[in-house]
Write a protein that holds these residues in place. Structure first.
Motif, short mmCIF file in Angstrom:
data_model
loop_
_atom_site.label_atom_id
_atom_site.label_comp_id
_atom_site.label_asym_id
_atom_site.label_seq_id
_atom_site.Cartn_x
_atom_site.Cartn_y
_atom_site.Cartn_z
N ILE A 117 30.94 7.13 -8.55
CA ILE A 117 30.36 6.92 -7.26
C ILE A 117 28.65 7.00 -7.26
N ALA A 118 28.09 7.63 -8.36
CA ALA A 118 26.80 8.29 -8.18
C ALA A 118 26.05 6.81 -8.69
N ASN A 119 26.91 5.99 -9.44
CA ASN A 119 25.94 4.48 -8.96
C ASN A 119 25.65 3.46 -7.96
N VAL A 120 26.15 4.72 -6.90
CA VAL A 120 25.62 3.60 -5.51
C VAL A 120 24.31 4.09 -5.37
N PRO A 121 24.78 5.24 -4.45
CA PRO A 121 23.61 6.23 -3.94
C PRO A 121 21.97 5.80 -4.69
N LEU A 122 23.00 6.20 -6.04
CA LEU A 122 20.91 5.69 -7.30
C LEU A 122 20.99 4.13 -7.19
N PHE A 123 21.82 3.24 -6.95
CA PHE A 123 21.43 1.79 -6.58
C PHE A 123 20.91 1.56 -5.66
N ILE A 124 21.11 2.66 -4.13
CA ILE A 124 20.08 2.84 -2.85
C ILE A 124 18.51 3.21 -3.25
N LYS A 125 19.03 4.63 -3.48
CA LYS A 125 17.55 5.21 -4.28
C LYS A 125 16.87 3.75 -4.40
N ASN A 126 17.81 2.94 -5.79
CA ASN A 126 16.24 1.95 -6.29
C ASN A 126 15.55 1.17 -4.98
N GLU A 127 16.40 0.78 -4.62
CA GLU A 127 15.79 -0.37 -3.37
C GLU A 127 14.84 0.33 -2.19
N LEU A 128 15.20 1.06 -1.81
CA LEU A 128 14.91 1.58 -0.52
C LEU A 128 13.11 2.37 -2.03
N ILE A 129 13.13 2.96 -3.11
CA ILE A 129 12.09 2.74 -4.15
C ILE A 129 10.63 1.54 -3.80
N ASP A 130 11.45 0.17 -4.40
CA ASP A 130 11.51 -0.93 -3.95
C ASP A 130 10.21 -0.94 -3.07
N TYR A 131 11.36 -0.93 -1.38
CA TYR A 131 10.56 -0.96 -0.36
C TYR A 131 9.74 0.15 -0.12
N PHE A 132 9.77 0.93 -0.95
CA PHE A 132 8.32 1.84 -0.24
C PHE A 132 6.86 1.68 -0.91
N ARG A 133 7.39 1.19 -2.13
CA ARG A 133 6.27 0.57 -3.02
C ARG A 133 5.13 -0.05 -2.63
N GLU A 134 6.05 -1.06 -2.11
CA GLU A 134 5.83 -1.80 -1.09
C GLU A 134 4.78 -1.72 -0.22
N MET A 135 5.31 -1.12 0.11
CA MET A 135 4.84 -0.85 1.72
C MET A 135 3.79 0.07 1.34
N LYS A 136 3.94 0.78 0.53
CA LYS A 136 2.52 1.31 0.00
C LYS A 136 1.52 1.22 -0.51
N ARG A 137 1.55 -0.57 -1.26
CA ARG A 137 0.98 -1.35 -1.41
C ARG A 137 0.26 -2.30 -0.59
N LYS A 138 0.97 -2.15 -0.15
CA LYS A 138 0.50 -2.71 1.73
C LYS A 138 -0.50 -1.77 2.57
N ARG A 139 -0.42 -0.94 2.47
CA ARG A 139 -1.38 0.72 2.50
C ARG A 139 -0.37 0.44 4.03
N LYS A 140 0.76 0.30 4.23
CA LYS A 140 1.61 0.54 5.74
C LYS A 140 2.11 2.07 5.96
N ILE A 141 2.12 2.83 4.32
CA ILE A 141 2.42 3.79 4.46
C ILE A 141 1.80 4.77 3.75
N ILE A 142 2.00 6.13 4.22
CA ILE A 142 0.68 7.14 3.52
C ILE A 142 1.05 7.23 1.82
N ASP A 143 0.66 7.51 1.51
CA ASP A 143 0.49 7.77 -0.23
C ASP A 143 1.31 9.19 -0.67
N ILE A 144 1.91 8.75 -1.03
CA ILE A 144 2.89 10.27 -1.08
C ILE A 144 4.85 9.31 -2.06
#
Length: 193
Positions: A117-144
């Motif tokens: 079961i832990a593999n499911v939220p881990l997968f989602i976490k990694n997808e969100l990390i990729d999204y937030f990383r790209e948003m950070k690169r685009k300077r659409k979110i703060i450095d966090i």
């Protein structure tokens, strides 16, 4: 009506037995009997009971569904994207709530359930990390810290799910949409420049 494949019959029998009697009581012999196959067929398809468990988790995994939503519906607006993600998450996880709650009930006694079961939220976490990383690169979110940000969003959504799944409207009569809109608004405004 199409006939179920042997694998689906075995998976469905396992789910039924785990729901009714618990993971320990759902033996491979009992699963095979309920599925209308012999135990050798079960072993040929899944190897063992843990293999059936993995197949069940994969069948009900919301990760690939959410990945598709995140890739197809993303507009690179943090509030819109997180709202879409959260609504899809809530809709899907509520559709499999019995399975998720079984996982909680059985996880302490059988660590292999937690592992799968832990593999499911881990997968989602990694997808969100990729999204937030790209948003950070685009300077659409703060450095966090983006991993902490991903985990915070998962926690908010999972908290809403647990409240609804276990308590219904005993805590609040606000709709899921109202809760998600408010949470995402607060969350996204804390992330934007």
């Amino acid at each position: 009506m199409l006939a179920q494949s042997t694998s689906d019959r075995i998976i469905n029998a396992a789910i039924e037995l785990i729901s009714e009697k618990g993971y320990k009581a759902a033996t491979t012999k009992a699963i095979a009997q309920l599925a209308g196959v012999n135990e050798v067929t079960l072993f040929r398809h899944f190897g063992n009971k843990h293999g059936i468990l993995k197949a069940i988790v994969q069948k009900f995994s919301y990760g690939p569904h959410l990945q598709k939503v995140m890739h197809e519906k993303v507009v690179w607006d943090v509030e819109i994207d997180l709202y879409n993600f959260s609504i899809e998450y809530q809709s899907y996880i509520m559709s499999i709530k019995d399975f998720v709650l079984i996982g909680f009930k059985e996880a302490d006694a059988f660590p292999e359930i937690n592992e799968e079961i832990a593999n499911v939220p881990l997968f989602i976490k990694n997808e969100l990390i990729d999204y937030f990383r790209e948003m950070k690169r685009k300077r659409k979110i703060i450095d966090i810290n983006i991993e902490a940000t991903a985990m915070a969003l998962i926690a908010i959504n999972f908290g809403h799910f647990i409240s609804r799944a276990r308590l219904g409207d005993q805590v609040t009569e606000l709709t899921t949409d109202q809760l998600i809109k408010t949470s995402v608004t607060i969350f996204s405004r804390g992330l934007t420049l």
